[in-house]
Design an enzyme around this catalytic site. Structure first.
Site, PDB file in Angstrom:
ATOM      1  N   LYS A  61     -14.693  17.764   2.283  1.00 14.74           N
ATOM      2  CA  LYS A  61     -14.518  17.322   3.670  1.00 14.74           C
ATOM      3  C   LYS A  61     -14.088  18.465   4.588  1.00 14.74           C
ATOM      4  O   LYS A  61     -13.715  18.240   5.733  1.00 14.74           O
ATOM      5  CB  LYS A  61     -13.498  16.182   3.710  1.00 14.74           C
ATOM      6  N   ARG A 301      -2.858   2.551  -1.075  1.00 18.57           N
ATOM      7  CA  ARG A 301      -4.118   2.138  -0.471  1.00 18.57           C
ATOM      8  C   ARG A 301      -4.554   0.855  -1.165  1.00 18.57           C
ATOM      9  O   ARG A 301      -3.737   0.138  -1.705  1.00 18.57           O
ATOM     10  CB  ARG A 301      -5.187   3.226  -0.638  1.00 18.57           C
TER      11      ARG A 301
END
Length: 318
Positions: A61, A301
């Site tokens: 990324k 998460r």
């Protein structure tokens, strides 16, 4: 947070607009967006003005623009020494705009580029939440001698801040053998390993869940007992799901995510696992089996699995 496909969408769009063009001037409208450039706005602009953009490169990324500075060109060396690093954060956008387009509300940095017929004149960094930013960084040789990342002109240099991360599944120089060997040496759960950027880069939470669903593997499957075929299946699934996302322009759960031309992605409409709690598993439903997707807490998460086609492993690593 943009994941690999979103960043690759930006890279592909950006390279067609900026490669080969010279940065003629720089406006830093909010110093917070260059906070990673320790020497401040004047040094940031001084490094960029007059520099020519050689490429747009991505690993995982991380995204950077190798630069040919005037001093590099005068010395006759073909090795770029620095790059403009872009960290998109939660809401960062790189937008190509004509000079007549009004400034965006959250415009932070403006780069003016040498004129080319039919091309926008400005590269703008827009960031509402200000978690992202731009900074100039050094380029260093890659550890394996291969290209630093995915770009138009492969070169064995990588932005210093990205040198610690592994190659990603879309990188032609990614080594499955090396990945599998290191994976088996770790005593952890499979999803934790997929999210480890030092093992394989670019796989975030959304695409990890999608890859595991496609591979029919549970996220807590122990890596030290994972068979080679299973590892290859989940890696192929990760590659496939990211290529599908690329074709759709990426996911767009956050309305702030847009590509370089301001268009959102549509892959969120094709998700099979992520965000589908209490909905029927598509694969099981196609086979005439009723199974509802489950959501479980995972590393602050969520993980989404099918209890039928992704059964919980014995001795799972959570």
């Amino acid at each position: 947070m943009p994941e690999l496909p979103e960043v690759e969408v930006v890279r592909r769009g950006l390279v067609s607009w900026v490669r080969g063009r010279t940065i003629t001037s720089v406006d830093v409208l909010d110093p917070r967006s260059i906070r990673r450039h320790a020497l401040g706005a004047e040094d940031f602009a001084g490094n960029l003005e007059g520099a020519r953009v050689l490429d747009v490169v991505r690993r995982g990324k991380f995204l950077w623009l190798p630069l040919e500075q005037s001093v590099t060109a005068q010395s006759g060396t073909d090795r770029p020494a620095v790059a403009l690093m872009a960290h998109l954060g939660m809401s960062g956008q790189l937008l190509m705009q004509d000079s007549g387009v009004p400034d965006e509300k959250h415009l932070k940095i403006r780069l003016r580029l040498s004129p080319v017929d039919g091309m926008p004149e400005q590269l703008r960094f827009v960031d509402q939440r200000i978690f992202g930013g731009l900074f100039v960084t050094s380029l260093v040789p890659t550890a394996d001698g291969g290209p630093g990342g995915l770009g138009e002109v492969p070169a064995p240099y990588i932005a210093e801040e990205a040198a610690h991360i592994a190659r990603d599944p879309l990188d032609p120089h990614f080594s499955f053998d090396s990945f599998y060997r290191r994976l088996r040496n770790r005593k952890t759960g499979l999803k934790r390993a997929l999210l480890d950027q030092g093992l394989v880069s670019g796989i975030g939470n959304i695409y990890a869940d999608e890859a595991l669903w496609r591979a029919r593997l549970h996220y807590a499957r122990p890596t030290d007992t994972l068979r080679r075929g299973d590892a290859l299946r989940v890696l192929d699934a990760a590659r496939e799901v990211m290529l599908d996302a690329l074709a759709a322009g990426g996911t767009s759960f956050d309305s702030l995510y847009v590509n370089v031309n301001g268009a959102s992605g549509y892959f969120d409409r094709s998700l099979n696992a992520y965000g589908r709690e209490n909905q029927e598993c598509k694969r099981c439903a196609a086979a005439g089996i009723v199974s509802l997707m489950k959501r479980e807490q995972f590393m602050n998460r969520s993980s989404y699995t099918c209890p039928v086609c992704q059964p919980r492993p014995r001795n799972g690593r959570w």
